[in-house]
Design an enzyme around this catalytic site. Structure first.
Site, PDB file in Angstrom:
ATOM      1  N   PRO A 227      12.457  45.179  39.198  1.00 17.24           N
ATOM      2  CA  PRO A 227      11.809  46.475  39.005  1.00 17.24           C
ATOM      3  C   PRO A 227      10.696  46.331  37.970  1.00 17.24           C
ATOM      4  O   PRO A 227      10.958  45.914  36.846  1.00 17.24           O
ATOM      5  CB  PRO A 227      12.939  47.368  38.467  1.00 17.24           C
ATOM      6  CG  PRO A 227      13.951  46.434  37.914  1.00 17.24           C
ATOM      7  CD  PRO A 227      13.780  45.106  38.570  1.00 17.24           C
TER       8      PRO A 227
ATOM      9  N   GLN B 262      16.722  52.392  39.417  1.00 18.18           N
ATOM     10  CA  GLN B 262      16.920  51.966  38.031  1.00 18.18           C
ATOM     11  C   GLN B 262      16.530  53.082  37.071  1.00 18.18           C
ATOM     12  O   GLN B 262      15.445  53.655  37.186  1.00 18.18           O
ATOM     13  CB  GLN B 262      16.099  50.713  37.707  1.00 18.18           C
ATOM     14  CG  GLN B 262      16.487  50.149  36.337  1.00 18.18           C
ATOM     15  CD  GLN B 262      15.602  49.015  35.868  1.00 18.18           C
ATOM     16  OE1 GLN B 262      14.447  49.232  35.557  1.00 18.18           O
ATOM     17  NE2 GLN B 262      16.153  47.810  35.790  1.00 18.18           N
TER      18      GLN B 262
ATOM     19  N   CYS C 168      13.825  46.585  29.124  1.00 15.68           N
ATOM     20  CA  CYS C 168      12.397  46.849  28.946  1.00 15.68           C
ATOM     21  C   CYS C 168      12.009  46.717  27.478  1.00 15.68           C
ATOM     22  O   CYS C 168      12.574  47.384  26.616  1.00 15.68           O
ATOM     23  CB  CYS C 168      12.037  48.241  29.439  1.00 15.68           C
ATOM     24  SG  CYS C 168      10.270  48.554  29.229  1.00 15.68           S
TER      25      CYS C 168
ATOM     26  N   ASN D  74      16.637  35.873  35.662  1.00 17.64           N
ATOM     27  CA  ASN D  74      15.288  36.420  35.808  1.00 17.64           C
ATOM     28  C   ASN D  74      14.408  35.826  34.709  1.00 17.64           C
ATOM     29  O   ASN D  74      14.862  35.613  33.596  1.00 17.64           O
ATOM     30  CB  ASN D  74      15.357  37.951  35.693  1.00 17.64           C
ATOM     31  CG  ASN D  74      14.003  38.628  35.640  1.00 17.64           C
ATOM     32  OD1 ASN D  74      13.746  39.434  34.748  1.00 17.64           O
ATOM     33  ND2 ASN D  74      13.134  38.322  36.573  1.00 17.64           N
ATOM     34  N   GLY D  75      13.149  35.581  35.061  1.00 19.75           N
ATOM     35  CA  GLY D  75      12.202  35.071  34.084  1.00 19.75           C
ATOM     36  C   GLY D  75      11.605  33.744  34.500  1.00 19.75           C
ATOM     37  O   GLY D  75      12.309  32.748  34.596  1.00 19.75           O
TER      38      GLY D  75
ATOM     39  N   GLY E 194       9.843  38.593  39.646  1.00 25.32           N
ATOM     40  CA  GLY E 194       8.992  39.728  39.302  1.00 25.32           C
ATOM     41  C   GLY E 194       7.525  39.403  39.458  1.00 25.32           C
ATOM     42  O   GLY E 194       6.945  39.521  40.533  1.00 25.32           O
ATOM     43  N   ARG E 195       6.912  38.932  38.368  1.00 24.10           N
ATOM     44  CA  ARG E 195       5.450  38.780  38.358  1.00 24.10           C
ATOM     45  C   ARG E 195       4.917  37.845  39.441  1.00 24.10           C
ATOM     46  O   ARG E 195       3.822  38.045  39.949  1.00 24.10           O
ATOM     47  CB  ARG E 195       4.999  38.302  36.964  1.00 24.10           C
ATOM     48  CG  ARG E 195       5.114  39.404  35.913  1.00 24.10           C
ATOM     49  CD  ARG E 195       4.828  38.908  34.502  1.00 24.10           C
ATOM     50  NE  ARG E 195       5.865  38.000  34.017  1.00 24.10           N
ATOM     51  CZ  ARG E 195       5.766  37.314  32.890  1.00 24.10           C
ATOM     52  NH1 ARG E 195       4.678  37.414  32.149  1.00 24.10           N
ATOM     53  NH2 ARG E 195       6.757  36.522  32.483  1.00 24.10           N
TER      54      ARG E 195
END
Length: 335
Positions: free
Chosen positions: A19, A73, A103, A205-206, A229-230
């Protein structure tokens, strides 16, 4: 073995779309689903905004059948507001509820929400418990390693949140203090997976930005799945490329120019359709550079796309890009 969240079967090693605020909207999710994402989430939604019926927060509840399985979310700093927001979001009919404790941005964390809860685990546990009790849906959590290097408390967080009923945990391999800088460190994520008390799926994640890295980290850290994500921004094919590499050990050829233009066109038309012409055109601007990354001398087109406000002209520009670059070889590898 299949990975399950509640009754949701995600297959053997699911790839989740992260997200991302102002990115993971329905138009973007559409192209990522086509690109092979196994599960997706809405952008994070303010619990206070939902309770006040703020238009922007309510709009983010829009989900579509083709997106399933999908999670909504939410984030917030007040336990009662989170409970109420959970009830409201449950009525929108998602497959699961997700809480954002990750976040790092100031206007979220400094209001005591998002990753700020990593400084108050007791409150995080109470808030999570309130959300779990407020919905019949599976509840999952996304968070970080800790607030900073001195407070990496994710192992305690994982145990305590599992104990009060969350059904999966995604960990971003950075602290809040790191924001998105430096390299993601997945070693603590591996420790959680090795903890015999942990029974729920753990997603990493990451920094997953290539099929090789995904395959190496899958082996090295032993997670149940990955959240990307990105690397998916302007490149929704990352999901299918990672899956192909897992299955064969070989690289899937990158998307053709036609595929890139088609995906960009689809994303653009969905954006205009969902947000209206003005906002739809404006918010698409952040995606063009990534869709056409690696094309030589692309800057003039990019400048035109970013400045243009007329919808028909943008479609014409996309046609021109296809005509101009269709025989350009080689296109730089994107993945």
């Amino acid at each position: 073995m299949s990975v399950k969240i509640g009754n949701i079967d995600l297959g053997e090693f699911p790839l989740l779309l992260a997200p991302m605020e102002d990115v993971s909207d329905p138009p973007f999710r559409y192209v990522c689903k086509q690109g092979g994402a196994d599960m997706m989430y809405t952008e994070f939604i303010s619990s206070e905004g939902l309770i006040r019926s703020a238009a922007k927060s309510r709009a983010k509840l829009d989900i579509f059948e083709y997106e399933r399985p999908i999670g909504i979310q939410i984030f917030g700093s007040d336990i009662e507001s989170m409970r109420e927001a959970t009830e409201i979001a449950t009525l929108a009919g998602p497959d699961l509820m997700d809480i954002n404790y990750g976040c790092p941005v100031k206007n979220v964390a400094c209001r005591g929400a998002g990753s700020a809860l990593l400084q108050d685990i007791d409150k995080m546990v109470k808030m999570t418990e309130a959300v779990v009790k407020a919905t019949h849906l599976p509840v999952t959590v996304k968070t970080r390693l800790g607030w900073d290097d001195n407070t990496k408390n994710i192992e305690e967080v994982a145990e305590r949140l599992q104990d009060i009923g969350i059904q999966a945990l995604t960990v971003h391999g950075r602290t809040r203090a790191q924001l998105y800088k430096g390299e993601a460190d997945w070693t603590l994520i591996r420790e959680i997976k090795r903890n015999p008390r942990i029974k729920i799926p753990i997603f990493g994640n990451g920094d997953i930005d290539s099929p090789e890295k995904a395959a190496n980290w899958r082996l090295e850290y032993g997670v149940d799945g990955m959240m990307i994500g990105r690397a998916a921004i302007g490149y929704p094919w990352i999901f299918r490329e990672v899956k192909h590499f897992f299955a064969t050990g070989e690289h899937l050829p990158g998307p053709s120019l036609l595929e890139r233009v088609e995906a960009c066109r689809t994303h653009f038309s969905k954006s205009v359709e969902w947000k209206g012409p003005k906002v739809g055109v404006f918010e698409m601007r952040r995606h063009y550079a990534n869709y056409f990354k690696g094309l030589p001398d692309f800057k003039p087109y990019r400048t035109q796309l970013v400045k243009e406000e007329n919808i028909d002209t943008i479609y014409t520009l996309l046609d021109e890009i296809l005509d101009k670059y269709i025989n350009v070889e080689p296109i730089t590898e994107l993945a």
